[in-house]
Design a protein around this motif. Sequence first.
Motif, PDB file in Angstrom:
ATOM      1  N   TRP A   1      -8.583  10.766   2.191  1.00 47.50           N
ATOM      2  CA  TRP A   1      -9.024  10.027   3.375  1.00 47.50           C
ATOM      3  C   TRP A   1     -10.546  10.108   3.523  1.00 47.50           C
ATOM      4  O   TRP A   1     -11.206   9.107   3.802  1.00 47.50           O
ATOM      5  CB  TRP A   1      -8.348  10.606   4.621  1.00 47.50           C
TER       6      TRP A   1
ATOM      7  N   LEU B   1      -9.173  -3.971  -1.392  1.00 41.93           N
ATOM      8  CA  LEU B   1      -9.551  -3.951   0.031  1.00 41.93           C
ATOM      9  C   LEU B   1     -11.016  -4.356   0.210  1.00 41.93           C
ATOM     10  O   LEU B   1     -11.340  -5.201   1.050  1.00 41.93           O
ATOM     11  CB  LEU B   1      -9.327  -2.557   0.616  1.00 41.93           C
ATOM     12  N   ASP B   2     -11.889  -3.737  -0.580  1.00 43.65           N
ATOM     13  CA  ASP B   2     -13.317  -4.033  -0.455  1.00 43.65           C
ATOM     14  C   ASP B   2     -13.608  -5.484  -0.805  1.00 43.65           C
ATOM     15  O   ASP B   2     -14.386  -6.168  -0.123  1.00 43.65           O
ATOM     16  CB  ASP B   2     -14.128  -3.113  -1.363  1.00 43.65           C
TER      17      ASP B   2
ATOM     18  N   ARG C   1     -10.399   4.205   3.835  1.00 42.88           N
ATOM     19  CA  ARG C   1     -11.241   3.040   3.556  1.00 42.88           C
ATOM     20  C   ARG C   1     -11.044   1.967   4.613  1.00 42.88           C
ATOM     21  O   ARG C   1     -12.008   1.331   5.065  1.00 42.88           O
ATOM     22  CB  ARG C   1     -10.901   2.474   2.176  1.00 42.88           C
TER      23      ARG C   1
ATOM     24  N   CYS D   1       0.792  -1.234   0.000  1.00 44.18           N
ATOM     25  CA  CYS D   1       0.000   0.000   0.000  1.00 44.18           C
ATOM     26  C   CYS D   1       0.822   1.282   0.000  1.00 44.18           C
ATOM     27  O   CYS D   1       0.430   2.256  -0.636  1.00 44.18           O
ATOM     28  CB  CYS D   1      -0.960  -0.002   1.195  1.00 44.18           C
TER      29      CYS D   1
ATOM     30  N   ARG E   1      -7.943   0.080  -3.421  1.00 45.50           N
ATOM     31  CA  ARG E   1      -9.181   0.224  -2.647  1.00 45.50           C
ATOM     32  C   ARG E   1     -10.184  -0.850  -3.061  1.00 45.50           C
ATOM     33  O   ARG E   1     -10.868  -1.443  -2.216  1.00 45.50           O
ATOM     34  CB  ARG E   1      -9.789   1.610  -2.866  1.00 45.50           C
TER      35      ARG E   1
ATOM     36  N   ALA F   1      -3.789   3.599  -5.940  1.00 45.14           N
ATOM     37  CA  ALA F   1      -4.570   3.598  -4.701  1.00 45.14           C
ATOM     38  C   ALA F   1      -6.024   3.247  -4.982  1.00 45.14           C
ATOM     39  O   ALA F   1      -6.667   2.528  -4.205  1.00 45.14           O
ATOM     40  CB  ALA F   1      -4.474   4.963  -4.026  1.00 45.14           C
TER      41      ALA F   1
ATOM     42  N   SER G   1      -4.601   1.492   8.232  1.00 48.06           N
ATOM     43  CA  SER G   1      -5.233   2.751   8.647  1.00 48.06           C
ATOM     44  C   SER G   1      -4.300   3.654   9.433  1.00 48.06           C
ATOM     45  O   SER G   1      -4.500   4.876   9.470  1.00 48.06           O
ATOM     46  CB  SER G   1      -6.490   2.453   9.474  1.00 48.06           C
TER      47      SER G   1
ATOM     48  N   GLY H   1     -12.224   7.879   0.984  1.00 46.31           N
ATOM     49  CA  GLY H   1     -12.171   6.482   1.382  1.00 46.31           C
ATOM     50  C   GLY H   1     -13.100   6.160   2.539  1.00 46.31           C
ATOM     51  O   GLY H   1     -13.698   5.087   2.589  1.00 46.31           O
TER      52      GLY H   1
ATOM     53  N   LEU I   1      -6.619   7.748   0.751  1.00 45.15           N
ATOM     54  CA  LEU I   1      -7.776   6.990   0.278  1.00 45.15           C
ATOM     55  C   LEU I   1      -7.826   5.621   0.934  1.00 45.15           C
ATOM     56  O   LEU I   1      -8.897   5.166   1.381  1.00 45.15           O
ATOM     57  CB  LEU I   1      -7.710   6.850  -1.247  1.00 45.15           C
ATOM     58  N   LEU I   2      -6.684   4.936   1.030  1.00 39.43           N
ATOM     59  CA  LEU I   2      -6.655   3.590   1.601  1.00 39.43           C
ATOM     60  C   LEU I   2      -6.785   3.631   3.117  1.00 39.43           C
ATOM     61  O   LEU I   2      -7.455   2.771   3.708  1.00 39.43           O
ATOM     62  CB  LEU I   2      -5.364   2.883   1.185  1.00 39.43           C
TER      63      LEU I   2
END
Length: 810
Positions: A679, A595-596, A643, A580, A592, A588, A631, A682, A639-640
């Motif tokens: 941020w 990640l989802d 999220r 990341c 994302r 990014a 995080s 996300g 953004l990550l």
Amino acid sequence: MSGRGGRTTDRSGPVLLGVRHHGPGSARAVRAALEQCTPAAVLIEGPPEADELVPLAAHEEMRPPVALLAHAQDDPGRAAFWPLAEFSPEWVAMRWALEHGVPVRFIDLPAAHSLAGGDDGETADGGTGEQEGGDQEAGEQGAGAAEVRIDPIGVLAETAGYDDPERWWEDVVEHRGGEGAGADALAPFAALAEAMAALRETYGDGGHDRDPVREAHMRLRLRAARKEFGDDLAVVCGAWHVPALAQRTTMTADRQLLKGLPKVKAAVTWVPWTHRRLSRRSGYGAGIASPGWYGHLFSAPDRPVERWLTKVAGLLREEDYAVSSAHVIEAVRLAEGLATVRGRPLAGLTELDDAVRAVMGDGTDAPSLLIHDRLVVGEVLGEVPEDAPAVPLQRDIARSQRTLRLKPEALERELELDLRKETDAGRSRLLHRLRLLGIPWGEPTRSRGSTGTFRETWRLRWEPELAVRVAEAGIWGTTVLSAATAKAASEAAGAAHLAEVTALAERCLLAELPDALPVVMQALSDRAALDADVGHLAQALPALVRSVRYGDVRGTDAAALREVATGLAERVFVGLPPACPGLDADGAADMRGHLDATHQAVGLLGQPDTERRPEGNGLRTRWAGVLRAVSERDTVPGLLRGRATRLLLDDGELGDGGAERLMGLALSPGTPPTDAAGWIEGFVGGGDGGMLLVHDERLLALVDGWLTGVPDAAFTDVLPLLRRTFAEYESGVRRTLGELVRRGPATAPRHPAGDAPDAAVPGFGPGLDRDRAAAVLPTLRMLLGIGQHGFGDDPPESPRPADDLTGART
């Protein structure tokens, strides 16, 4: 050679009946001409390989529209169709010959040459099109129809002063009946042959480069037929070809044109066709605008206008339109009046549409659109008898369709399946296996009703082109099961990416291919071991986890799949945090999505069924640790980080004040404005992000406070990000957020016991406002059907304190 369409029974030489393909007027005229001249044999424009299939046209199970399908045996995707409707002149001639015991011969260029194509790689033309040079329906893998340069009907219509070729043809041919008893049935063909001769004299082959070759073969077949049957012949072909067939040439010259043509081994059979595929909008070169209307004109014994409007009224009544007999009578009068004013021999579709719109539709186009789809074009699907030649795979599909009571239909329909029922489970297997074979008879769709794992919803429509797909798939096996298994194993061996193999594993489970699954699993294990790209691993994981779930639902042993999925998830956990940091905006955004997808997959794979799967909670716990690491790492794009924070919040992993703490850090003055905006995107991006801010004004206040402090120079940089984020919210959510921001910091409500308000933190109060909560109870009782004065078994007469939440404040 000699032969004219206008000769009577004392003629010498063959009778050439030039037609417009799929024309009901031409079909009626052909039948009348055959009755008058009673030939010894009938020659029809079409592939000679189909001669042996002619008797099937008289089979009681044969229902037009149908088509002759020719395909190369070593390349089934190279195919061509010759469609025939009930009102096609060729079909009428064929049926007349069968009824009278007269031999039938097809005389067009053989499919063996047509499918081989020329040096330019064209698929040959099938010979039933209106514009004879490029008139076949090409298969999916074949080349497209040849370009049409000269439209004979269009030229004649323009010469007659018409701006619409269809309108001219209908006025001259389709809307005119017989000329009465004793009329010469061959006279219309003589007139049309004369017109075409003038066109050919002016335009030559009209730009249809392959026509001279086709016509040379037709002349050779005509000579052979004259030797076999004598001169008492009738030839049914496109009117454009009549001058060429009447032309005097030598056999040597014709053979020279055919010399050196490429050739393949071709197979020919009958397949069902549809009215929709006969229409011009389908892309068929010989298409007609209104097959349903033409079918009506051909089949109506008399009073076609009245009968058509009666059909229209019946359709509109089925769709809950208020249409009476008086509407029909008035519409007939208006349509006939319009035809008279416009100088037409019979009311056509234009007049009928105008009448329906004015009388039955109250001036709107809604009924006209319905009528066009259901009647003017129609959704008629033909039928072919089981005796017709077919590849073994096609026969197995037909057997499965009968066993499962799943009849092919031209009209699109939805099919709801309950996989707990044996028949529905079998239907699901068949549809999934056909999709794997590249035969998309059905497409899965989202159900409007139940969304349980035992439910499937399919959208079904049988297209004629699927016959070519079936022929192509026949190389994999003789049954649907064996073919799907073989193709799945081949795809697993040739897959280039890990995600392709995981998707294939999912499809194998849905199609229940137990013999293919071990092969796919081996390929999956091999590729997963070699692929170190966390993006590829994250892309592959969701489909694999869905496969585990489907295996559980369908009673399939998915233990091996679960083991591979768990191992894949562990590798994503290890590789994702290091992947990341340092990503650009596009990287990014891609991460994302990973990640989802991984979060959803872990949720399915790690269901809290700890008695049977104790590893479930462990996966979820380790995934939460990965999200925390993402995080809290400053080098990770905003953004990550945003999220990951949102996913932790949704899973209840942050505890009290955790989200506010991370948001405060992300939106601190030292954070670059663009990173902070990322941020926010996300964290609250997506359709549900707005509701989070609406219900938690503390988070909204942090966003508002940060936004008001963004320097002017940086504001233009963050505005597109924020605009993209908030544009995803519904209008009502955006309006509510605007009202909350305009209102300013909220004052926390005072506790009923007299505690001081918590003015430091806007948003939700520190306790529950019992008076406000009690005010909603009357409405809640009404919605739940509970007595007005109490819940449960409490006696209604028992008084309750005003501040008791189980009481009612009325």
